[in-house]
Design an enzyme around this catalytic site. Structure first.
Site, PDB file in Angstrom:
ATOM      1  N   LYS A 265       0.844  -1.196   0.000  1.00  0.00           N
ATOM      2  CA  LYS A 265       0.000   0.000   0.000  1.00  0.00           C
ATOM      3  C   LYS A 265       0.882   1.249   0.000  1.00  0.00           C
ATOM      4  O   LYS A 265       2.023   1.217   0.454  1.00  0.00           O
ATOM      5  CB  LYS A 265      -0.870   0.032   1.260  1.00  0.00           C
ATOM      6  CG  LYS A 265      -1.961  -1.015   1.329  1.00  0.00           C
ATOM      7  CD  LYS A 265      -2.714  -0.911   2.641  1.00  0.00           C
ATOM      8  CE  LYS A 265      -3.811  -1.954   2.733  1.00  0.00           C
ATOM      9  NZ  LYS A 265      -4.933  -1.690   1.815  1.00  0.00           N
ATOM     10  N   ARG A 339     -10.399 -11.442   1.706  1.00  0.00           N
ATOM     11  CA  ARG A 339     -11.254 -12.495   1.135  1.00  0.00           C
ATOM     12  C   ARG A 339     -10.563 -13.858   1.168  1.00  0.00           C
ATOM     13  O   ARG A 339     -11.217 -14.889   1.175  1.00  0.00           O
ATOM     14  CB  ARG A 339     -11.643 -12.107  -0.294  1.00  0.00           C
ATOM     15  CG  ARG A 339     -10.498 -12.000  -1.283  1.00  0.00           C
ATOM     16  CD  ARG A 339     -10.829 -11.180  -2.511  1.00  0.00           C
ATOM     17  NE  ARG A 339     -10.879  -9.759  -2.219  1.00  0.00           N
ATOM     18  CZ  ARG A 339     -11.186  -8.810  -3.103  1.00  0.00           C
ATOM     19  NH1 ARG A 339     -11.487  -9.152  -4.339  1.00  0.00           N
ATOM     20  NH2 ARG A 339     -11.199  -7.545  -2.755  1.00  0.00           N
TER      21      ARG A 339
END
Length: 489
Positions: A265, A339
């Protein structure tokens, strides 16, 4: 803080000893001869108080009143939302005086209004101190919620217990959401769960890396392998109904820090990735509330928790991993890791033969773009489950909004090298993430709550919100009524 429920009309409230007295005022109120009633009438006549939402007037030591400070505050139409705004504004107005004893007088109280008032007091007075020695904890020790008649007080007792339980649950979720990642590791979260497991009706099991390997949770394990912090898989079980009664399963994403992994990130704002375990915190908070209320339902909490870090053993873009379900996954972006841990937990959930499974996750920035910071994203192929969760969110002032799950959205998840890719394109990112999870939740009614926009606030008010504990508790207690009806049938 300690909450109490009392009967106090305006006459009794004037003689009630308290550091700060908050009186909710609405246009429906009928004047009386009490000192406080006359104070309200005069404030209205002078134009210092009207029916605008959260309009308030603070009076210092008014004659004939025991309280040091009196805050008159408009609750506008008297709805739960307006009660929350009014109480929040009033508590903020007296906070600097550091009251130890606060009294809130409500002219009327539906379940929602009472719960909104209690939660507003707790939220407005919350102070984070865990890793900030210079911060002074809230001085507020005792809060009285008052109703004008004994009949109303008696009718509100059940709602009051619910309100106290919700405050406890939200507080726990906020506290652990706010703690920095080095003070809220997977091991720390497991210890919180184990403490919950000591309470009546709750059992806790904590699985480690070897257990996960035996279960075949290759997707979950792959995310964790880049960190020196060992993963934990937390299994909480609350049993309040017959063991034959199918449980509701809550699955909370517990990424205690998310660097993005190899798909790193950007630096600005990365500190807020400590909040990536707020789904897990909401499950812990819900179990805290259940331990207070002891409803006649069965609930299972599943929390896969680990860090997502970029060391030499970390998951790489292009890697193919095998989930517990046997489906293979091509990892195109290691920052879509939530996920990957949830999918194995959703497969594990099937062993409980659940009546419904709800996963809660700070899953996608795309959901923030879609819904902002007001509503959580709601996804479900079941109209019944989706409608129940939506209604729970509205009732709890913890709103969500249903987004589509058309099969066409899954097209972008196709892979040449695995059964499924972990990301599609940028378009509809929150939906394609939900479509990925749906592949692993076909054996039971399932819903997904994307709380990326609602779990915490940024800027000057930076901190966890404790959402969606209120929504989950409202849903589960509404479900209790269905369970009771089934037991009597």
């Amino acid at each position: 803080m300690n909450f109490e429920l009392k009967t106090l009309d305006l006459h009794a409230a004037a003689t009630h000893k308290t550091d700060a007295l908050i009186i909710l005022v609405s246009a429906k109120d009928k004047p009386s001869k009490s000192v406080l009633s006359q104070l309200i009438v005069n404030a209205r006549k002078s134009g210092d108080l009207d029916d605008s939402p959260a309009r308030l007037l603070t009076v210092w030591q008014p004659q004939g009143v025991n309280a040091s400070r009196v805050v008159l505050v408009s609750s506008a139409d008297g709805s739960a939302a307006q009660v929350r705004k009014a109480v929040t504004a009033a508590v903020n107005a007296v906070k600097a005086a550091k009251p130890a004893h606060l009294t809130v007088c409500l002219t009327d109280a539906t379940d929602q209004r009472l719960q909104a008032a209690a939660q507003a007091v707790a939220d407005a007075s919350y102070v984070y101190t865990a890793t900030k020695p210079s911060a002074k904890a809230s001085t507020l020790k005792r809060v009285v919620l008052a109703l004008p008649t004994a009949e109303k007080t008696k009718a509100a007792k059940a709602a009051f217990e619910w309100a106290k339980a919700q405050v406890a649950g939200v507080s726990l979720a906020k506290e652990w959401g706010n703690r920095p990642a080095n003070h809220a590791t997977p091991t720390h979260l497991a210890k919180v769960a184990q403490e919950l497991g000591k309470k009546a009706g709750i059992k806790c099991q904590v699985l480690g890396p070897k257990d996960i390997e035996k279960l075949g949770m290759g997707s979950f394990a792959a995310v964790a392998r880049g960190s020196v912090e060992p993963l934990r898989f937390i299994v909480l079980q609350y049993t309040g109904a017959a063991k034959t009664e199918a449980p509701t399963v809550l699955v909370g994403k517990g990424i205690t820090f998310d660097t993005g992994g190899i798909s790193l990130k950007p630096g600005p704002g990365m500190d807020e990735m400590k909040f990536d375990m707020c789904g897990a915190a909401s499950v812990l908070g819900t179990f805290e509330a259940l331990s207070h209320l002891k409803p006649a339902i069965n609930v299972v909490g599943l929390i896969p928790t680990c860090e997502n870090m970029p060391d030499g053993t970390a998951l790489k873009p292009g890697d193919v991993i095998t989930s517990m379900s046997g489906q293979t996954i091509e990892v195109l972006n290691t920052d879509a890791e939530g996920r990957l841990i949830l999918c194995d937990a959703l497969t594990y959930a099937a062993r409980f033969k659940p009546r419904a499974v709800i996963d809660i996750a700070t899953l996608t920035g795309a959901c923030v773009i879609s819904l902002g910071h007001i509503r959580s994203g709601l996804f479900s192929p079941s109209d019944e489950l989706a409608n129940a969760l939506f209604a729970a969110g509205e009732a709890a002032l913890d709103p969500c909004w249903r987004l589509p799950l058309d099969e066409e959205y899954a097209e972008g998840l196709k892979s040449n090298f695995a059964d499924v890719a972990n990301v599609a394109g940028r378009d509809g990112g929150s939906i394609t993430a939900a479509k990925f999870l749906q592949r692993f939740a076909k054996d039971y009614p399932w819903a997904h709550l994307d709380i990326a926009g609602s779990a915490w606030k940024s800027g000057a008010a930076k901190g966890a919100t404790g959402r969606p504990v209120g929504l989950l508790l409202q849903y589960l207690l509404a479900d209790q009524n269905k369970t009771t009806r089934r037991a009597k049938a």
